[in-house]
Each structure stands twice: as structure tokens, then as C-alpha cells.
Motif scaffolding. Structure first.
Motif, PDB file in Angstrom:
ATOM      1  N   ARG A 104      79.242   3.907 -16.272  1.00 29.22           N
ATOM      2  CA  ARG A 104      78.769   2.966 -15.248  1.00 29.22           C
ATOM      3  C   ARG A 104      79.847   1.768 -14.964  1.00 29.22           C
ATOM      4  N   ALA A 105      80.482   1.368 -16.115  1.00 23.65           N
ATOM      5  CA  ALA A 105      81.358   0.243 -16.007  1.00 23.65           C
ATOM      6  C   ALA A 105      82.681   0.746 -15.189  1.00 23.65           C
ATOM      7  N   ALA A 106      83.077   2.153 -15.631  1.00 25.57           N
ATOM      8  CA  ALA A 106      84.170   2.824 -14.700  1.00 25.57           C
ATOM      9  C   ALA A 106      83.794   3.005 -13.286  1.00 25.57           C
ATOM     10  N   LEU A 107      82.404   3.252 -12.947  1.00 27.43           N
ATOM     11  CA  LEU A 107      82.097   3.505 -11.524  1.00 27.43           C
ATOM     12  C   LEU A 107      82.542   2.012 -10.863  1.00 27.43           C
ATOM     13  N   ALA A 155      85.359  -4.377 -14.021  1.00 25.72           N
ATOM     14  CA  ALA A 155      83.989  -4.072 -13.435  1.00 25.72           C
ATOM     15  C   ALA A 155      82.937  -5.532 -13.146  1.00 25.72           C
ATOM     16  N   GLY A 156      83.223  -6.351 -14.028  1.00 25.77           N
ATOM     17  CA  GLY A 156      82.822  -7.626 -13.637  1.00 25.77           C
ATOM     18  C   GLY A 156      81.322  -7.923 -13.636  1.00 25.77           C
ATOM     19  N   ASN A 157      80.610  -6.892 -14.491  1.00 25.41           N
ATOM     20  CA  ASN A 157      78.832  -6.936 -14.534  1.00 25.41           C
ATOM     21  C   ASN A 157      78.846  -7.543 -15.963  1.00 25.41           C
ATOM     22  N   ARG A 158      78.215  -8.531 -15.989  1.00 24.46           N
ATOM     23  CA  ARG A 158      78.016  -9.429 -17.333  1.00 24.46           C
ATOM     24  C   ARG A 158      76.954  -8.796 -18.067  1.00 24.46           C
ATOM     25  N   TRP A 159      75.830  -8.396 -17.484  1.00 27.47           N
ATOM     26  CA  TRP A 159      74.867  -7.591 -17.971  1.00 27.47           C
ATOM     27  C   TRP A 159      75.229  -6.250 -18.604  1.00 27.47           C
ATOM     28  N   LEU A 160      75.877  -5.660 -17.863  1.00 27.90           N
ATOM     29  CA  LEU A 160      76.501  -4.460 -18.504  1.00 27.90           C
ATOM     30  C   LEU A 160      77.529  -4.603 -19.754  1.00 27.90           C
ATOM     31  N   GLN A 161      78.106  -5.710 -19.358  1.00 24.97           N
ATOM     32  CA  GLN A 161      79.166  -6.146 -20.558  1.00 24.97           C
ATOM     33  C   GLN A 161      78.370  -6.331 -21.900  1.00 24.97           C
ATOM     34  N   HIS A 162      77.272  -7.091 -21.746  1.00 26.42           N
ATOM     35  CA  HIS A 162      76.583  -7.409 -22.864  1.00 26.42           C
ATOM     36  C   HIS A 162      75.941  -6.162 -23.452  1.00 26.42           C
ATOM     37  N   LEU A 163      75.302  -5.227 -22.785  1.00 27.28           N
ATOM     38  CA  LEU A 163      74.875  -3.996 -23.435  1.00 27.28           C
ATOM     39  C   LEU A 163      75.960  -3.144 -24.150  1.00 27.28           C
ATOM     40  N   ILE A 164      76.887  -3.103 -23.597  1.00 24.42           N
ATOM     41  CA  ILE A 164      78.198  -2.512 -24.267  1.00 24.42           C
ATOM     42  C   ILE A 164      78.606  -2.838 -25.509  1.00 24.42           C
ATOM     43  N   ASP A 165      78.850  -4.384 -25.357  1.00 24.03           N
ATOM     44  CA  ASP A 165      79.058  -5.136 -26.588  1.00 24.03           C
ATOM     45  C   ASP A 165      77.913  -4.752 -27.925  1.00 24.03           C
ATOM     46  N   ALA A 200      92.736   5.187  -9.588  1.00 21.27           N
ATOM     47  CA  ALA A 200      93.832   4.999  -8.802  1.00 21.27           C
ATOM     48  C   ALA A 200      93.421   5.486  -7.266  1.00 21.27           C
ATOM     49  N   ALA A 201      92.594   6.664  -7.423  1.00 20.94           N
ATOM     50  CA  ALA A 201      92.231   7.105  -6.102  1.00 20.94           C
ATOM     51  C   ALA A 201      90.775   6.370  -5.570  1.00 20.94           C
ATOM     52  N   ARG A 202      90.472   5.345  -6.398  1.00 19.40           N
ATOM     53  CA  ARG A 202      89.227   4.464  -6.119  1.00 19.40           C
ATOM     54  C   ARG A 202      88.022   5.470  -5.933  1.00 19.40           C
ATOM     55  N   ASP A 203      87.912   6.362  -6.659  1.00 21.43           N
ATOM     56  CA  ASP A 203      86.665   7.392  -6.728  1.00 21.43           C
ATOM     57  C   ASP A 203      85.689   6.693  -7.693  1.00 21.43           C
ATOM     58  N   PRO A 204      84.716   6.058  -7.375  1.00 21.14           N
ATOM     59  CA  PRO A 204      83.726   5.617  -8.500  1.00 21.14           C
ATOM     60  C   PRO A 204      82.930   6.895  -9.147  1.00 21.14           C
ATOM     61  N   ARG A 206      83.848   9.874  -9.787  1.00 27.02           N
ATOM     62  CA  ARG A 206      84.731  10.612 -10.623  1.00 27.02           C
ATOM     63  C   ARG A 206      85.241   9.816 -11.771  1.00 27.02           C
ATOM     64  N   ALA A 207      85.318   8.400 -11.370  1.00 21.52           N
ATOM     65  CA  ALA A 207      85.635   7.708 -12.679  1.00 21.52           C
ATOM     66  C   ALA A 207      84.471   7.725 -13.576  1.00 21.52           C
ATOM     67  N   ALA A 208      83.181   7.500 -13.034  1.00 26.87           N
ATOM     68  CA  ALA A 208      82.104   7.571 -13.998  1.00 26.87           C
ATOM     69  C   ALA A 208      82.230   8.829 -14.819  1.00 26.87           C
ATOM     70  N   ARG A 209      82.048   9.694 -14.116  1.00 25.35           N
ATOM     71  CA  ARG A 209      82.142  11.085 -14.975  1.00 25.35           C
ATOM     72  C   ARG A 209      83.382  11.423 -15.963  1.00 25.35           C
ATOM     73  N   ALA A 210      84.494  10.998 -15.773  1.00 26.63           N
ATOM     74  CA  ALA A 210      85.792  11.013 -16.493  1.00 26.63           C
ATOM     75  C   ALA A 210      85.310  10.249 -17.818  1.00 26.63           C
ATOM     76  N   MET A 211      84.747   9.120 -17.633  1.00 21.50           N
ATOM     77  CA  MET A 211      84.588   8.074 -18.769  1.00 21.50           C
ATOM     78  C   MET A 211      83.414   8.553 -19.321  1.00 21.50           C
ATOM     79  N   HIS A 212      82.340   9.033 -19.018  1.00 19.21           N
ATOM     80  CA  HIS A 212      81.309   9.580 -19.443  1.00 19.21           C
ATOM     81  C   HIS A 212      81.571  10.797 -20.469  1.00 19.21           C
ATOM     82  N   ASP A 213      82.313  11.779 -19.667  1.00 21.06           N
ATOM     83  CA  ASP A 213      82.991  13.016 -20.750  1.00 21.06           C
ATOM     84  C   ASP A 213      83.836  12.412 -21.901  1.00 21.06           C
ATOM     85  N   HIS A 214      84.560  11.288 -21.920  1.00 20.10           N
ATOM     86  CA  HIS A 214      85.465  11.263 -22.599  1.00 20.10           C
ATOM     87  C   HIS A 214      84.599  10.482 -23.754  1.00 20.10           C
TER      88      HIS A 214
END
Length: 229
Positions: A104-107, A155-165, A200-204, A206-214
Motif C-alpha cells: 500500500r505504501a508503494a501504491l 507515501a506520506g500516510n502517517r497511519w500506514l507508517q505507524h502500522l508498518i513500524d 518511475a512509470a508512476r504506476d501505483p 504495479r508498484a504495489a504488486r512488486a512490493m508485495h511480491d518482494h
């Protein structure tokens, strides 16, 4: 007066001073746990640590309650306090959660990244390439953390950042990391390249899938090492 107390006591208000003290102690203990100076499953000797820090046992106990609420230590009645351990089942459960959160952060980052943000991420990715070529897993690991942190900041989502931390704290309890697996450095670098391409393609999506799979790929590599401790 406790050694750490002396500075805190100068602050106006006794309650604030005590709060600052136990929070400082909790941070020091948290750092030791993440560094595995206090190893997973080990007993936490309150008195020895209190003496080392130059404080009474009261702020030490308050600090351990904070860490217990975070899941980093376990308080056992009549047996004391122990550093938490992660089982294989724990890792199987926590990595998919982290994959969803960081995906979600990558998206969100893909939709917000400026040219300057992308330049920062490319610079970090270039460092990953150098460390992978040198086979330096420790340096790669440190820059990898910086890359993920930068992405989350973008990503700038403080709620998401809190959960990730909070979730990442649990992952840090394991004594090992996936980069210890043969071939994982190169594999991780390829996964980062796919993340960068999507950003770089600003493809939310695809970025989400790539990070999830990573993230899930990291769990698979970790499983090859055997044993969570």
C-alpha cells in the motif's frame, strides 16, 4: 537520585519527568533487543539492567510494560520477563501483513513521488547495486532499510507508517535475515529494480504488486535458513 533521573527531574512537573525516564529506558532496551544484545527467548534481569542504567527498578518495570505492549517482551507471572521469540508460524503470519502494508505504501508513493523523490530512490538503488556486486549483505541490508523508509516517507500516510513500524518491530526479533541465503542479494536487487520501474512509470498498482511480491519473496528466502531463532 537515579543517575538518569537527574536530568529528568529538572523538567517542570514530576509526572512528566517519570514519563520521560521510562520512555528513555524503553528506547534503550528496544535498541538492545533489535541488536540481539538481549537475544530472543533470553531472561531480562531487571535488577542488573537497573543497576547498569543507574536507575531504580520502578522505571525499569514501567519500560518493560511498554515493550510488553509492543510484543517485544513477555511478562510471565512469578517467572519474570523474557525477550519474545518468533516461531515459523509467527513469521508466516506477519510477513503477509507486512507485504500488504508496504504494498500500500508503494501504491501511494507511486502516485505522489516527485522527480526529486525518484532521484533519491534511484541513488539508493545504485548503492544496492554496488553492495550486491561486492557481496556485502550487511551494507545492502542497511541501504535496503533506507530505501523502504524513503518510500514510506514519500507515501506520506502517517497511519500506514505507524502500522508498518509496529509490524517491523516484530520482524526484527528474528536472529536472521533473508540476505544470508545464497543468491538472495541478486534476487532482492532484481525485485527492487521492478519496484523502481513501477515507481518511475508512476504506476501505483504495479508498484504495489512488486512490493508485495518482494516482501513475500523475502519470507520464502528466510524459510530456507530454517528455524526462526
Amino acid at each position: 537520585m537515579d543517575a538518569i533521573d537527574s536530568k529528568a527531574a529538572a523538567a517542570p512537573g514530576q509526572v512528566i519527568a517519570r514519563t520521560a525516564l521510562y520512555q528513555e529506558v524503553a528506547e534503550r532496551l528496544r535498541a538492545r533487543i533489535f541488536a540481539h544484545d538481549l537475544a530472543p527467548g533470553s531472561w531480562v534481569d531487571e535488577q542488573v539492567l537497573a543497576d547498569e542504567f543507574g536507575i531504580s527498578r520502578t522505571p525499569m518495570r514501567e519500560a518493560l510494560k511498554v515493550l510488553a505492549a509492543e510484543g517485544l517482551v513477555v511478562l510471565k507471572p512469578r517467572r519474570g520477563c523474557y525477550v519474545a521469540e518468533l516461531s515459523e508460524q509467527d513469521l508466516d503470519e506477519v510477513f503477509p501483513v507486512m507485504a500488504l502494508l508496504e504494498g500500500r505504501a508503494a501504491l501511494e508513493a507511486a502516485g505522489k513521488a516527485s522527480d526529486a523523490d525518484l532521484a533519491e530512490l534511484r541513488a539508493l538503488h545504485a548503492q544496492l547495486e554496488r553492495h550486491a556486486a561486492a557481496g556485502d549483505a550487511d551494507a545492502f541490508f542497511a541501504v535496503n532499510d533506507a530505501f523502504h523508509a524513503a518510500l514510506q516517507r514519500i507515501a506520506g500516510n502517517r497511519w500506514l507508517q505507524h502500522l508498518i513500524d509496529d509490524t517491523r518491530k516484530m520482524i526484527k526479533l528474528t536472529r536472521r535475515h533473508s540476505l544470508q541465503v545464497e543468491g538472495r542479494l541478486e534476487q532482492s536487487l532484481r525485485e527492487h529494480a521492478r519496484i523502481m520501474d513501477a515507481l518511475a512509470a508512476r504506476d501505483p498498482e504495479r508498484a504495489a504488486r512488486a512490493m508485495h511480491d518482494h516482501l513475500l519473496s523475502g519470507r520464502e528466502a528466510l524459510a530456507k535458513l530454517g528455524g526462526a531463532g
